[in-house]
Design an enzyme around this catalytic site. Sequence first.
Site, PDB file in Angstrom:
ATOM      1  N   PRO A  16       0.838  -1.211   0.000  1.00 52.69           N
ATOM      2  CG  PRO A  16       0.089  -0.966   2.197  1.00 52.69           C
ATOM      3  CD  PRO A  16       0.801  -1.912   1.289  1.00 52.69           C
ATOM      4  CB  CYS A 100       2.394   5.093   7.751  1.00 51.41           C
ATOM      5  SG  CYS A 100       2.702   6.617   6.819  1.00 51.41           S
ATOM      6  CE  LYS A 139       4.120  -2.588   4.121  1.00 56.92           C
ATOM      7  NZ  LYS A 139       4.991  -1.497   4.597  1.00 56.92           N
ATOM      8  CG  HIS A 169       9.615  -1.176   5.597  1.00 58.34           C
ATOM      9  ND1 HIS A 169       9.196  -0.552   4.444  1.00 58.34           N
ATOM     10  CD2 HIS A 169      10.911  -0.811   5.745  1.00 58.34           C
ATOM     11  CE1 HIS A 169      10.187   0.152   3.931  1.00 58.34           C
ATOM     12  NE2 HIS A 169      11.232   0.005   4.721  1.00 58.34           N
TER      13      HIS A 169
END
Length: 347
Positions: A16, A100, A139, A169
């Site tokens: 995303p 994020c 995530k 990540h």
Amino acid sequence: MRIGPIDIDRPVILAPMEDVTDRAFRQLCKRFGADIVYTEFVSAEALRRGAEKTLRKLVLEAGERPVAVQIFGSTVESMVEATAVAEEYAPDFIDINFGCPTKKVAGKGAGAALLREPGKMAAIAEAVVRRSSLPVTAKTRIGWDHDSINIIDVLRRLEDAGIQALAIHGRTRSDMYKGRADWNWIAEAKNHARIPVIANGDIWSAEDALAMFRHTGADGIMIGRGAIGNPFIFGQAKHLLQTGVVLPMPGFSLRIHAAIDHLELSVACKGEKYGTIEMRRHYSTYLKGLPKVSVVRNAIVREDDWQLVTEILLAYERECEGYARDGRIKEYAEYLNDHSDKLVLNY
């Protein structure tokens, strides 16, 4: 890798990305081999307010499946309400953004900020799982900074909360997108995991995809920035994983026509005006490295008529054929040595 009814062996997944993974780009990546795609991450607060611009990001096409809607927020209440709204658009699963690093997300206590509050992160995940009739995944990153890497603790908490897969990540929030992703921490998390782990960070080629699988032992991999202007990476990665053969890089013709296809999808999804304007950010990556590209790029980013943009790109393709015959497009000139009867590098 299994997420609810979805069962794909070593999937190659589109990550995303805000202002990138819209409906048009998701469809294009699926055409080129992405196994699973994600929407842009959407704000829980905007969803609970019924913000029209945000709701449009949830519109899905049948050809995108399997597809996940990713939501972010800083409170249990907003995330539960957002889950209910997101489910109305019938994604295949819900994904929670705990990674994020940007100021507009982490600066408001959502995304990667929750790495500093793992108890709250787990509470949000548990509430979303309890509310959703769909599988829920998440995530995240390996930690807030290098002094507080807590991915193993986060993994355990999210597993206990009912998360069905975790994408990691390999950077901390403090890293943002600088330096190299730390694949070792992803491998360590995979060694401790009871759920599928999806590895993310610094996959720029098919060879990187193979290396990520081998290094981390992950169940799937997720490609973000490496797919921008390069949707071919999904098919290339899958071909290498399945056959051990590295496909040639896409030539200028394939790259130009992918940009045209992307433009047509953008116009179909957003209308002629916005579909044309919002494509402007993508051309530089599709055309990167080609001769005299600045001239054509400057022309198409000023043009509001998508059909004229298409004509400019097709004219540029004809120019590139001449450049290739003159040896000014290296990979194409090398290809001609072995395929003198062809003009377009396809695979």
